[in-house]
Design a protein around this motif. Structure first.
Motif, short mmCIF file in Angstrom:
data_model
loop_
_atom_site.label_atom_id
_atom_site.label_comp_id
_atom_site.label_asym_id
_atom_site.label_seq_id
_atom_site.Cartn_x
_atom_site.Cartn_y
_atom_site.Cartn_z
N SER A 140 0.52 72.06 -52.22
CA SER A 140 0.04 72.92 -53.31
C SER A 140 -0.59 72.10 -54.43
O SER A 140 -1.64 72.46 -54.96
CB SER A 140 1.20 73.76 -53.85
N VAL A 141 0.04 70.97 -54.77
CA VAL A 141 -0.53 70.10 -55.81
C VAL A 141 -1.84 69.48 -55.35
O VAL A 141 -2.83 69.43 -56.10
CB VAL A 141 0.49 69.01 -56.19
N VAL A 166 -4.79 75.74 -64.95
CA VAL A 166 -5.08 76.90 -64.10
C VAL A 166 -4.98 76.53 -62.63
O VAL A 166 -4.52 77.33 -61.79
CB VAL A 166 -6.48 77.47 -64.44
N MET A 167 -5.40 75.31 -62.28
CA MET A 167 -5.40 74.90 -60.87
C MET A 167 -4.10 74.26 -60.41
O MET A 167 -3.88 74.12 -59.21
CB MET A 167 -6.56 73.91 -60.62
N ILE A 168 -3.25 73.82 -61.33
CA ILE A 168 -2.04 73.10 -60.93
C ILE A 168 -0.78 73.85 -61.37
O ILE A 168 0.12 74.10 -60.56
CB ILE A 168 -2.06 71.67 -61.51
N VAL A 169 -0.69 74.21 -62.65
CA VAL A 169 0.54 74.82 -63.16
C VAL A 169 0.74 76.22 -62.60
O VAL A 169 1.84 76.58 -62.15
CB VAL A 169 0.53 74.83 -64.70
N VAL A 170 -0.32 77.04 -62.61
CA VAL A 170 -0.20 78.42 -62.13
C VAL A 170 0.13 78.47 -60.63
O VAL A 170 1.05 79.20 -60.22
CB VAL A 170 -1.48 79.21 -62.45
N PRO A 171 -0.55 77.70 -59.76
CA PRO A 171 -0.14 77.72 -58.34
C PRO A 171 1.28 77.22 -58.12
O PRO A 171 1.99 77.76 -57.26
CB PRO A 171 -1.17 76.80 -57.67
N LEU A 172 1.69 76.21 -58.86
CA LEU A 172 3.07 75.73 -58.70
C LEU A 172 4.09 76.78 -59.15
O LEU A 172 5.16 76.91 -58.56
CB LEU A 172 3.27 74.44 -59.50
N SER A 200 -12.64 82.17 -60.64
CA SER A 200 -12.67 82.36 -59.18
C SER A 200 -11.92 81.26 -58.46
O SER A 200 -11.15 81.53 -57.51
CB SER A 200 -14.11 82.42 -58.70
N MET A 201 -12.11 80.02 -58.90
CA MET A 201 -11.37 78.92 -58.27
C MET A 201 -9.87 79.00 -58.60
O MET A 201 -9.03 78.61 -57.80
CB MET A 201 -11.94 77.59 -58.73
N GLY A 202 -9.54 79.53 -59.78
CA GLY A 202 -8.13 79.73 -60.12
C GLY A 202 -7.47 80.76 -59.23
O GLY A 202 -6.29 80.63 -58.86
N ILE A 203 -8.21 81.81 -58.87
CA ILE A 203 -7.67 82.81 -57.94
C ILE A 203 -7.38 82.18 -56.58
O ILE A 203 -6.34 82.43 -55.97
CB ILE A 203 -8.65 83.99 -57.82
N ALA A 204 -8.32 81.35 -56.11
CA ALA A 204 -8.11 80.68 -54.83
C ALA A 204 -6.90 79.75 -54.89
O ALA A 204 -6.09 79.70 -53.95
CB ALA A 204 -9.36 79.91 -54.43
N ALA A 205 -6.76 79.01 -55.98
CA ALA A 205 -5.62 78.09 -56.12
C ALA A 205 -4.31 78.87 -56.20
O ALA A 205 -3.29 78.45 -55.63
CB ALA A 205 -5.80 77.22 -57.36
N GLY A 206 -4.30 80.00 -56.92
CA GLY A 206 -3.08 80.80 -57.01
C GLY A 206 -2.65 81.37 -55.67
O GLY A 206 -1.47 81.36 -55.32
N ILE A 207 -3.62 81.88 -54.90
CA ILE A 207 -3.29 82.42 -53.58
C ILE A 207 -2.82 81.31 -52.64
O ILE A 207 -1.93 81.51 -51.81
CB ILE A 207 -4.51 83.17 -53.00
N TRP A 208 -3.41 80.12 -52.79
CA TRP A 208 -2.98 78.97 -51.99
C TRP A 208 -1.51 78.63 -52.28
O TRP A 208 -0.72 78.43 -51.36
CB TRP A 208 -3.89 77.79 -52.30
N GLY A 209 -1.15 78.57 -53.55
CA GLY A 209 0.25 78.30 -53.90
C GLY A 209 1.18 79.41 -53.48
O GLY A 209 2.31 79.15 -53.02
N LEU A 210 0.74 80.67 -53.59
CA LEU A 210 1.57 81.80 -53.17
C LEU A 210 1.82 81.79 -51.67
O LEU A 210 2.94 82.05 -51.21
CB LEU A 210 0.90 83.11 -53.59
N MET A 211 0.78 81.46 -50.89
CA MET A 211 0.94 81.41 -49.44
C MET A 211 1.91 80.30 -49.03
O MET A 211 2.80 80.51 -48.20
CB MET A 211 -0.42 81.18 -48.78
N LEU A 212 1.76 79.11 -49.63
CA LEU A 212 2.66 78.02 -49.28
C LEU A 212 4.09 78.32 -49.70
O LEU A 212 5.05 77.96 -48.99
CB LEU A 212 2.17 76.73 -49.93
N GLY A 213 4.27 78.97 -50.86
CA GLY A 213 5.62 79.34 -51.28
C GLY A 213 6.24 80.37 -50.37
O GLY A 213 7.45 80.33 -50.10
N ALA A 214 5.44 81.31 -49.88
CA ALA A 214 5.97 82.32 -48.96
C ALA A 214 6.35 81.73 -47.62
O ALA A 214 7.24 82.24 -46.94
CB ALA A 214 4.94 83.43 -48.77
N CYS A 215 5.68 80.63 -47.22
CA CYS A 215 5.99 79.98 -45.95
C CYS A 215 7.13 78.98 -46.06
O CYS A 215 7.57 78.45 -45.04
CB CYS A 215 4.75 79.28 -45.40
#
Length: 320
Positions: free
Chosen positions: A202-203, A93-99, A173-188
């Motif tokens: 992201s990792v 949830v914290m690594i695969v989904v954000p990536l 809740s922490m998975g949501i934060a990790a997903g948004i973190w990965g989405l933001m970095l991917g958008a940038c």
């Protein structure tokens, strides 16, 4: 009655198939969700991570059954069982989904599909929420795969329903934060160098949130779990504004600008004044409007000379 009227009456009398309605629901609601979920299910990272998670859960359950101390009647065996499997759930949830979200968002820039989406009827909200709902579906598959093990841990005793719900909500809740973190970095990420750097960030962010989630779950399943809500509220007080900020940055980077409606963008100088207008993407305009006498940065195309049939005949007469 004509044949067309009879066909119209028959089509009106025929009831709509519910399966057809459900099949078209995704495209009518948000086509980006359908596209991203299909891409996620076909990606090798999803299949490999799901198989590895299932094998890890089976191996952990097998090792628990071989442990003599676990088979005896102890008060904390259910708590230990649930804590271990929630820890296994934390990793994908914290690594695969954000990536996965990072890869999907960065491909919009690297494959130049964001410009093509800008000329469609899609809105920016549909694009950003399409990525978000895909991440929710991706993480939901992992949560569903861990459901039987969590229920079995509850039946072992020694753990309360309140503790299990708190642990699952903490991972979510922490998975949501990790997903948004990965989405933001991917958008940038707009180039190969930035994509590699932001991919590593992201990792690292996912690993940090995974360690934090395991620590919070340790508090929930400890004897002082009921009094650990104060620390959890402090974490949420920082997490919620940070998630809104990262989501806003991701939306700004994935903003769809329609070149037909906004064919140019305003460029400011160091003093904050308007310096010139720059073309946006492949705008179908050859003239940029002027503002207060400021010349455009792109010279207008010369007018197209039209030649009529009468003008052609006159030129032929003159040539003779």
């Amino acid at each position: 009655m004509t044949a067309a009227a009879a066909t119209a009456n028959n089509s009106a009398a025929t009831p709509t198939d519910p399966l057809d309605v459900l099949e078209d629901f995704g495209d009518k609601w948000n086509p980006m969700v359908v596209r991203e979920v299909r891409r996620m299910l076909k990606s090798p990272s999803f299949g490999v991570s799901y198989i590895l998670l299932t094998l890890a859960c089976l191996a952990a359950a097998y090792l628990f059954t071989l442990d003599p101390s676990f088979t005896s009647e102890t008060d904390d065996r259910g708590s230990v069982f649930c804590q271990v499997f929630l820890g296994l759930l934390t990793i994908p949830v914290m690594i695969v989904v954000p990536l996965s979200l990072f890869s999907s968002a960065s491909q919009e820039h690297t494959e130049y599909t964001l410009e093509m989406l800008s000329v469609t009827t899609l809105r920016t909200e549909q694009l950003i929420w399409g990525f978000s709902w895909c991440g929710v579906a991706h993480a939901g598959v992992y949560f569903c795969s861990l459901g039987p093990y969590i229920c079995f841990g509850y039946l072992l005793g020694g753990v309360g329903l309140f503790q299990i719900i708190a642990g699952i909500l903490c991972v979510a809740s922490m998975g949501i934060a990790a997903g948004i973190w990965g989405l933001m970095l991917g958008a940038c990420s707009k180039g190969p160098i930035s994509r590699n750097i932001f991919g590593g960030l992201s990792v690292l962010g996912g690993l940090g949130l995974a360690v934090l989630t395991m620590s919070l779950n340790g508090l929930f399943f400890s004897p002082i779990g009921e009094s650990a809500w104060e620390g959890i509220l402090c974490v949420l007080a920082v997490q919620v504004p940070a998630c809104f900020l990262m989501f806003g940055i991701a939306r700004q980077q994935l903003l769809l600008n329609d070149p037909y409606m906004k064919p140019y963008r305003v460029v400011l100088d160091a003093d904050g004044n308007v310096s010139h207008f720059a073309h946006r993407f492949n705008a179908p305009y050859d003239r940029v409007p002027e503002l207060h006498g400021i010349q455009p940065s792109v010279q207008p195309a010369p007018p197209i000379q039209t030649t009529t049939l009468k003008g052609v005949e006159e030129n032929e007469v003159k040539a003779e």
